[in-house]
Scaffold this active site. Structure first.
Site, PDB file in Angstrom:
ATOM      1  N   PHE A   1       0.850  -1.189   0.000  1.00 42.04           N
ATOM      2  CA  PHE A   1       0.000   0.000   0.000  1.00 42.04           C
ATOM      3  C   PHE A   1       0.895   1.253   0.000  1.00 42.04           C
ATOM      4  O   PHE A   1       1.919   1.276   0.681  1.00 42.04           O
ATOM      5  CB  PHE A   1      -0.877  -0.056   1.253  1.00 42.04           C
ATOM      6  CG  PHE A   1      -2.000   0.920   1.266  1.00 42.04           C
ATOM      7  CD1 PHE A   1      -3.186   0.651   0.590  1.00 42.04           C
ATOM      8  CD2 PHE A   1      -1.891   2.111   1.966  1.00 42.04           C
ATOM      9  CE1 PHE A   1      -4.239   1.552   0.618  1.00 42.04           C
ATOM     10  CE2 PHE A   1      -2.944   3.015   1.994  1.00 42.04           C
ATOM     11  CZ  PHE A   1      -4.117   2.736   1.318  1.00 42.04           C
TER      12      PHE A   1
ATOM     13  N   ASP B   1       1.360  -5.403   8.350  1.00 34.98           N
ATOM     14  CA  ASP B   1       0.193  -4.544   8.153  1.00 34.98           C
ATOM     15  C   ASP B   1      -1.016  -5.455   7.946  1.00 34.98           C
ATOM     16  O   ASP B   1      -1.079  -6.207   6.967  1.00 34.98           O
ATOM     17  CB  ASP B   1       0.415  -3.631   6.938  1.00 34.98           C
ATOM     18  CG  ASP B   1      -0.690  -2.593   6.798  1.00 34.98           C
ATOM     19  OD1 ASP B   1      -1.839  -2.877   7.193  1.00 34.98           O
ATOM     20  OD2 ASP B   1      -0.402  -1.500   6.277  1.00 34.98           O
TER      21      ASP B   1
ATOM     22  N   TYR C   1     -11.473   0.630   9.877  1.00 38.46           N
ATOM     23  CA  TYR C   1     -12.655   1.089   9.130  1.00 38.46           C
ATOM     24  C   TYR C   1     -12.950   0.223   7.913  1.00 38.46           C
ATOM     25  O   TYR C   1     -13.812   0.529   7.130  1.00 38.46           O
ATOM     26  CB  TYR C   1     -12.529   2.575   8.739  1.00 38.46           C
ATOM     27  CG  TYR C   1     -11.276   2.956   7.991  1.00 38.46           C
ATOM     28  CD1 TYR C   1     -11.130   2.663   6.644  1.00 38.46           C
ATOM     29  CD2 TYR C   1     -10.245   3.632   8.636  1.00 38.46           C
ATOM     30  CE1 TYR C   1      -9.985   3.022   5.960  1.00 38.46           C
ATOM     31  CE2 TYR C   1      -9.084   3.988   7.968  1.00 38.46           C
ATOM     32  CZ  TYR C   1      -8.963   3.690   6.625  1.00 38.46           C
ATOM     33  OH  TYR C   1      -7.823   4.036   5.959  1.00 38.46           O
ATOM     34  N   LYS C   2     -12.194  -0.875   7.759  1.00 37.98           N
ATOM     35  CA  LYS C   2     -12.456  -1.799   6.654  1.00 37.98           C
ATOM     36  C   LYS C   2     -13.392  -2.888   7.186  1.00 37.98           C
ATOM     37  O   LYS C   2     -14.544  -2.627   7.466  1.00 37.98           O
ATOM     38  CB  LYS C   2     -11.129  -2.301   6.099  1.00 37.98           C
ATOM     39  CG  LYS C   2     -10.383  -1.127   5.438  1.00 37.98           C
ATOM     40  CD  LYS C   2      -8.984  -1.394   5.026  1.00 37.98           C
ATOM     41  CE  LYS C   2      -8.431  -0.121   4.352  1.00 37.98           C
ATOM     42  NZ  LYS C   2      -7.002  -0.142   4.166  1.00 37.98           N
TER      43      LYS C   2
ATOM     44  N   ARG D   1     -11.882  -4.012  -7.878  1.00 35.53           N
ATOM     45  CA  ARG D   1     -11.851  -4.888  -6.707  1.00 35.53           C
ATOM     46  C   ARG D   1     -13.270  -5.196  -6.250  1.00 35.53           C
ATOM     47  O   ARG D   1     -14.094  -4.305  -6.088  1.00 35.53           O
ATOM     48  CB  ARG D   1     -11.106  -4.215  -5.539  1.00 35.53           C
ATOM     49  CG  ARG D   1      -9.619  -4.066  -5.762  1.00 35.53           C
ATOM     50  CD  ARG D   1      -8.902  -3.701  -4.478  1.00 35.53           C
ATOM     51  NE  ARG D   1      -9.554  -2.602  -3.755  1.00 35.53           N
ATOM     52  CZ  ARG D   1      -9.130  -2.117  -2.596  1.00 35.53           C
ATOM     53  NH1 ARG D   1      -8.062  -2.647  -2.001  1.00 35.53           N
ATOM     54  NH2 ARG D   1      -9.752  -1.118  -2.011  1.00 35.53           N
TER      55      ARG D   1
HETATM   56  C1  LIG Z   1      -6.264   0.986   4.253  1.00 30.76           C
HETATM   57  C2  LIG Z   1      -4.804   0.774   4.447  1.00 30.76           C
HETATM   58  C3  LIG Z   1      -4.032   1.746   5.086  1.00 30.76           C
HETATM   59  C4  LIG Z   1      -4.687   3.033   5.527  1.00 30.76           C
HETATM   60  O1  LIG Z   1      -3.913   3.896   6.257  1.00 30.76           O
HETATM   61  P1  LIG Z   1      -4.614   5.225   6.844  1.00 30.76           P
HETATM   62  O2  LIG Z   1      -3.588   5.822   7.702  1.00 30.76           O
HETATM   63  O3  LIG Z   1      -5.854   4.806   7.555  1.00 30.76           O
HETATM   64  O4  LIG Z   1      -4.976   6.092   5.678  1.00 30.76           O
HETATM   65  C5  LIG Z   1      -2.680   1.473   5.281  1.00 30.76           C
HETATM   66  N1  LIG Z   1      -2.138   0.312   4.845  1.00 30.76           N
HETATM   67  C6  LIG Z   1      -2.859  -0.635   4.201  1.00 30.76           C
HETATM   68  C7  LIG Z   1      -2.233  -1.911   3.744  1.00 30.76           C
HETATM   69  C8  LIG Z   1      -4.222  -0.418   3.970  1.00 30.76           C
HETATM   70  O5  LIG Z   1      -4.935  -1.337   3.335  1.00 30.76           O
END
Ligand SMILES: *Cc1c(COP(=O)(O)O)cnc(C)c1O
Length: 431
Positions: free
Chosen positions: A127, A204, A229-230, A378
């Protein structure tokens, strides 16, 4: 499949679905990016404002809120992360928590008489925030980034990690489930490989928590961060959680030394003395309102059981892939997620050059997957809120819109081959 699904009733506990599936106007295929709100959260947040905040006022901190990040963390650890108590907390955003724990990890390896560890191992398809943060940390600390070139349709293998690490490695940072392909990494073997050369691992968990069982203690993971939030339905911008293995807590120091991480918060002394245990990874005042909603999904997972949640997730993704093969492959769409569910998380990605346009059109009709460039659509399948019929209708809508695009039709009109119920009120279907 919905009729025999033991978790089907959870779907009616989400906002918008309570009046019966037929009334739900959406085909929502993006719960891996922003989960839907639960009805229980609606009640919990109102109740909190009216009573906890409204009548306890500042007393709420002593009575309840100071401990809340750790109480929720323990419960999340128990139901979804395989983590014993005292190791998980709710903190800042995923980005900020990743920064704090990655910095703690690389700084740990700079102390003592050990030869300097100069490298951070990461992969090209992680990400963006993960990659950007490590670029910054490497610049700050004079370290080098060692890139694993991961397969965008797959992920990072144990062998690739073994080839990348050595006595120079300070930290390995990877996603458990890849945000693009949905590839599920082998946490146990990758962690063991990193430990065999003395490196720390930071996982992560943003795309696995709440859909894939995680075994942090069993895998001997050092550090982990994940998004709430996912699949945890914490709401837009809800704070992330961090995990620090117990024996590392008192030997690591994190870089954002705020008053909430000190030994005695209300002494307000002249210098920073980190608290013992997990509390030292906190920085400022915890975002209490932001951590209300996630508790309801954590409770649902606790009730349903994470293994059951995973079983439904696997069934949903298998079903989606069957439909993709049947309906989308003949239109030139390729599957860019692993076919073997042992290597797949909770979403499925399909590629076609027209997917950006297809996604835009679908959103206008309340069919909501998401788009990840250059050409990936997705299909996120959230086991507690997504039904099989919804999955079927979603893939049928993708088929029909793509077919329209390929035929050069700009818009959509009723009766032009659009799936039953698509874009309308659900047409009596039980999504
Ligand atoms: C959604 C996600 C993030 C989000 O980071 P935020 O600080 O909440 O914007 C980070 N890493 C991964 C792998 C994600 O899927």
């Amino acid at each position: 499949m919905d009729r025999i699904d033991g978790l089907a009733h959870y779907r009616r506990q989400f906002v918008g679905t309570e009046a019966g599936a037929a009334a739900d106007p959406f085909v929502y295929l993006d719960g891996n990016s922003l989960g839907r709100p639960t009805l229980a959260s609606l009640g919990r947040i109102t109740e909190f404002l009216r009573h906890n905040w409204g009548t306890r006022l500042i007393r709420g901190w002593d009575e309840e809120w100071m401990d809340l990040p750790f109480r929720i963390g323990d419960e999340l650890g128990r139901v979804a992360l395989g983590a014993g108590p005292g190791q998980v907390f709710i903190g800042d955003s995923t980005t900020v928590l990743l920064y704090k724990l990655a910095r703690a990890a690389v700084d740990y390896r700079r102390v003592g008489s050990e030869p300097a560890r100069t490298e951070i191992v990461l992969d090209t398809d992680n990400f963006p925030t993960d990659r950007y943060l490590l670029e910054g940390i490497a610049a700050e600390r004079g370290l080098t980034l060692h890139w694993i070139h991961s397969d965008p349709a797959g992920g990072v293998s144990v062998d690739q990690v073994r080839a990348a690490i050595g006595p120079q490695t300070a930290l390995v940072l990877l996603s458990h489930v890849a945000y693009r392909s949905g590839f599920l990494a082998d946490m146990r073997r990758i962690t063991a490989a990193a430990h065999s050369v003395g490196a720390l691992v930071l996982w992560d968990l943003s795309h696995s928590v709440g859909s894939v069982p995680v075994e942090l203690d069993l895998c001997d993971v050092d550090l982990a961060v994940g998004c709430s939030y996912k699949y945890l339905n914490g709401g837009p911008g809800a704070p992330a959680f961090g995990y620090v293995r117990r024996d590392l807590q008192d030997v690591l120091t994190q870089p954002i030394q705020g008053w909430m991480g000190t030994r005695d918060v209300f002494t307000m002394g002249p210098g920073y003395h980190p608290a013992d245990g997990i509390r030292r990874f906190q920085s400022g005042t915890p975002p209490i309102v932001g951590m209300l909603a996630m508790q309801d999904t954590i409770a649902m997972i606790g009730e349903a059981g994470i293994e059951e949640v995973r079983a439904k997730s696997v069934a949903l993704t298998e079903f989606a892939i069957t439909l993709v093969d049947e309906w989308l492959a003949p239109l030139g769409v390729t599957l860019t997620s692993p076919r073997d569910h042992a290597h797949r998380g909770g979403h499925v990605t399909v590629n076609h050059p027209a997917m950006r346009q297809v996604t835009t059109t679908l959103w206008e009709h309340d069919v909501i997957p998401d788009f990840r460039g250059p050409e990936g659509l997705r299909i996120g399948l959230s086991p507690l809120s997504t039904s099989f019929v919804e999955t079927l209708e979603g893939v049928a809508a993708i088929r029909d819109v793509l077919r329209g695009v390929l035929l050069g039709q700009a818009g959509l009109a009723p009766g032009t081959g659009i799936a039953p119920g698509f874009g309308q009120s659900g047409a009596g279907s039980g999504r």
